[in-house]
Enzyme design. Structure first.
Site, PDB file in Angstrom:
ATOM      1  CD  GLU A 118      -2.756   1.534   0.429  1.00 29.47           C
ATOM      2  OE1 GLU A 118      -2.329   1.876  -0.692  1.00 29.47           O
ATOM      3  OE2 GLU A 118      -3.954   1.434   0.730  1.00 29.47           O
ATOM      4  CB  ILE A 178      -0.376   6.722   1.747  1.00 26.80           C
ATOM      5  CG1 ILE A 178      -0.309   7.681   2.934  1.00 26.80           C
ATOM      6  CG2 ILE A 178      -1.722   6.770   1.058  1.00 26.80           C
ATOM      7  CD1 ILE A 178      -0.287   9.144   2.516  1.00 26.80           C
ATOM      8  CG  ASP A 229      -4.750   8.125   5.834  1.00 19.42           C
ATOM      9  OD1 ASP A 229      -5.463   7.154   6.090  1.00 19.42           O
ATOM     10  OD2 ASP A 229      -4.944   8.855   4.855  1.00 19.42           O
ATOM     11  CB  THR A 230      -7.488   6.998   9.596  1.00 21.88           C
ATOM     12  OG1 THR A 230      -8.012   6.177   8.534  1.00 21.88           O
ATOM     13  CG2 THR A 230      -7.623   8.460   9.219  1.00 21.88           C
ATOM     14  N   GLY A 231      -5.611   4.325   9.203  1.00 20.96           N
ATOM     15  CA  GLY A 231      -5.561   2.880   9.413  1.00 20.96           C
ATOM     16  C   GLY A 231      -6.888   2.181   9.178  1.00 20.96           C
ATOM     17  CG  PHE A 243      -3.888  15.321   0.679  1.00 22.30           C
ATOM     18  CD1 PHE A 243      -4.760  14.368   1.162  1.00 22.30           C
ATOM     19  CD2 PHE A 243      -3.709  15.422  -0.696  1.00 22.30           C
ATOM     20  CE1 PHE A 243      -5.452  13.521   0.303  1.00 22.30           C
ATOM     21  CE2 PHE A 243      -4.393  14.587  -1.569  1.00 22.30           C
ATOM     22  CZ  PHE A 243      -5.276  13.633  -1.062  1.00 22.30           C
TER      23      PHE A 243
END
Length: 226
Positions: free
Chosen positions: A142, A144, A146-148, A195
């Site tokens: 993957e 990226i 971020d929040t998971g 971002f």
């Protein structure tokens, strides 16, 4: 780069840490598609640095996977460049060593973003049948995390097909939650909650053609907002 610092040896697989105050590089120092000049703020991670880090991640994978064959599950669309470069690096290492790690690449496309915000909904576009993973050693690739939320949902889905083992390679992991960190086994770069686009990472399907990873500008967000 002067700002990013490498973590201690015990956490070397956690990636290169880019500090919150890292300003990136001035655009004039690099080449990039000129039509994006007003749409990006800076070059955050140059392409050459990305490639060198990907080669190092390939070494970790070679060291950790005991099977001679692994199933690589590439998360589209953002992960396609990272996956291609990582798999190629694994092949190159195999050709120059006594151990060759055979890779079979399959693809899964997920959608959980609207503009620059991660949504609660995870949509698997195309077939969600991953029965070919059963009994296999799996590497999820993957771009990226971020929040998971997306990765957690994907891992839960993958586990239902009973793979032998599962590891996750994330090129970028954002410092936004402990959850995201715990979900990834190999990390290229740990970055602030900014971002970023480029190296196949997009904003509403734009910027995938950037070789470098860049920070999108406010005008860029407004220009390509849907």
């Amino acid at each position: 780069m002067s700002s990013p610092k490498q973590m201690d040896d015990a956490k070397v697989k956690r990636g290169i840490v880019i500090q919150d105050d890292w300003p990136g590089y001035h655009l004039d120092l690099f080449t990039y598609p000129e039509h994006y000049h007003d749409d990006i703020e800076n070059v955050y991670i140059p392409h050459g640095v990305i490639m060198n880090r990907v080669e190092r991640l390939a070494r970790y994978v070679m060291e950790d996977f005991e099977d001679s064959k692994i199933m690589v599950l590439c998360v589209l669309k953002g992960g396609y460049k990272f996956c291609a470069d990582l798999v190629e690096s694994i092949k190159v290492l195999g050709r120059s060593s006594s151990r060759y790690l055979e890779t079979r690449v399959e693809f899964i496309r997920l959608k959980s973003y609207l503009n620059d915000q991660s949504t609660e909904d995870l949509h698997i576009i195309g077939s969600s049948d991953l029965s070919f993973l059963r009994g296999k050693s799996v590497l999820i690739v993957e771009a990226i995390v971020d929040t998971g939320k997306t990765m957690k949902a994907l891992l839960k889905h993958v586990e239902t097909f009973e793979p032998k083992m599962v590891k996750v390679a994330g090129l970028l992991v954002k410092r936004v939650s402990n959850v995201a960190e715990s979900l990834t086994d190999y990390v290229g770069f740990e970055i602030p909650n900014r971002f970023v686009v480029g190296y196949a990472l997009d904003y509403n399907e734009y910027f995938r053609d950037l070789n470098h990873i860049c920070v999108i500008s406010k005008s860029g967000k407004m220009k390509y907002k849907i």
